[in-house]
Design a protein around this motif. Sequence first.
Motif, short mmCIF file in Angstrom:
data_model
loop_
_atom_site.label_atom_id
_atom_site.label_comp_id
_atom_site.label_asym_id
_atom_site.label_seq_id
_atom_site.Cartn_x
_atom_site.Cartn_y
_atom_site.Cartn_z
N UNK A 334 0.90 -1.02 0.01
CA UNK A 334 0.05 0.11 -0.03
C UNK A 334 0.83 1.14 0.02
N UNK A 335 1.87 1.19 0.91
CA UNK A 335 3.03 2.32 0.79
C UNK A 335 3.92 2.32 -0.44
N UNK A 336 3.72 1.47 -1.31
CA UNK A 336 4.57 1.19 -2.29
C UNK A 336 6.24 0.99 -1.93
N UNK A 337 6.42 0.15 -0.94
CA UNK A 337 7.72 -0.21 -0.75
C UNK A 337 7.76 -1.48 -0.57
N UNK A 338 9.10 -2.08 0.27
CA UNK A 338 9.20 -3.28 0.52
C UNK A 338 9.02 -3.46 2.02
N UNK A 339 8.68 -4.59 2.51
CA UNK A 339 8.65 -4.91 4.01
C UNK A 339 9.95 -4.60 4.81
N UNK A 344 11.97 0.05 8.56
CA UNK A 344 12.74 1.20 8.76
C UNK A 344 11.96 2.46 8.90
N UNK A 345 11.04 2.65 7.98
CA UNK A 345 9.95 3.80 8.17
C UNK A 345 9.64 3.78 9.73
N UNK A 346 9.06 2.68 9.97
CA UNK A 346 8.36 2.61 11.26
C UNK A 346 9.34 2.78 12.30
N UNK A 347 10.31 2.25 12.36
CA UNK A 347 11.43 2.54 13.41
C UNK A 347 11.81 4.06 13.25
N UNK A 348 11.79 4.80 12.16
CA UNK A 348 12.05 6.23 12.33
C UNK A 348 11.11 7.02 12.91
N UNK A 349 9.67 6.46 12.99
CA UNK A 349 8.66 7.19 13.62
C UNK A 349 8.77 7.02 15.22
N UNK A 350 9.57 6.11 15.46
CA UNK A 350 9.59 5.75 17.05
C UNK A 350 8.94 4.62 17.47
#
Length: 460
Positions: A334-339, A344-350
């Motif tokens: 859905x976010x047009x990215x890889x798992x 990494x995106x989730x980790x960056x958000x804390x």
Amino acid sequence: MNITKEITKVENSAVRLTATVAKEDVAASYQKELAKYAKNVQIRGFRKGHVPAKVLEQKFGDSLKAEIIGDLIDQTLNEVLSQEDSKEYRPLPYAQPRLENDKLPELDLTKDLTFTVVYDIFPTVEVKNFDGIVIKEPQVEIGDTELNNELHALQERNAVVIDKKDDEAIEKDNIVTIDYKELDDADKVIEGSERSDFVFTVGTGENIYKIDDELIGMKKGEAKTISKTYAADDSNKDLAGQTKKISVTVKQIKIRNLPELDDDLAQDISEKYKTLDDLKKDIMKNLELAKNRKLSEMKSFSLLEQLVEKNPIELPRSMVAVENESRWRMVAQQFKTTPEQLEKMVSASGQTREAMLKQWAGDTERALRGRLVVDALLRERNISVTPEEVEKEYERLAEENAVSVDEIKEHYKDPKAKEYMIDETKENKLFDLLYKEVKIEKGEKLRFEDLFRLREGVAQ
């Protein structure tokens, strides 16, 4: 091989399998495997295939025994689980048997070999209890209010946006372009608060400082400093209980010029409409379809939730884990990215991946149990779909979507799409049967727009 077994069920749809292989078979398997190694291994000083067994045992020792035990355990499990009386105890494809305590048994050629493995199996699903199930169906009427809301939305989408005259002031629903910045007590700009060419519609509150009312009456080119105090319980924690000074400059003011509600508008929207009445009839039809779809979703959700509660299912941990992994991959798509990138995106958000999966656990388990209940009832009641019923479904979809049956059939030429449609038709047949076995009562009266603010389960 001469094998005895004992299988016991444990919690979370797992089993413990203890198998014992007769010592004669253990010794024979050991010698057979040893001979195979001797035939293929190369050791300096010996020709290939002529390495004595004792030399192999001295050189490779425990590692050789461990490998042979592993092979023997695999052979034993394959034989045990292929037996007809072990059919219901076969492991899930993604749940490989693992040695209890993760420890290989000791290999003693003078004794029977006993080992224990644990693994997940398909859960037992019995849907027998329908007692006391009540589904409350909200009562929703569609009338002039809903029709007018849809017509107004069409006017908005077909509106022409034009500039207001320079001497005309901002009014509610105007589209404004502003520059703004926050000031401190000394009227100096707070770093990072500046924003240029910010566009929003006055009255929507879609701006950080919620200054819609304060802009009303301002004209193009005008600037002023707004001082605003926010309530202690304001939804924005950064504003709650504080007073802010915001310097604002109006750069543009636009209005939406709404088209008249007439035959011309209807024809502009679609060539299939000749008159405004044609458009209105189609809107009412689509509102009814949307209402019925939502009510159907709510009814089925309510029924499944109650069936799951009355007919408990123990979910294997591996099944939940696989479902969560699948959900994680879907979110990545859905976010047009890889798992991996999503993590990494989730980790960056804390946040962490594990924490998110834990948050999803309840929804995942509820969805899995519902799916298992439906699948079990479809099998139990032998629900199928005939070619004639498929044709009727094509006709229904064509009518709902205002297209030809041939266009619908063209869409469902894709095997996966057709399979999905047939599965959905089977489920609809099943629910129609189940509704006759439970009590359906009239629920509370709701406005059409409120119906779509409810989650499915509120229909109970």
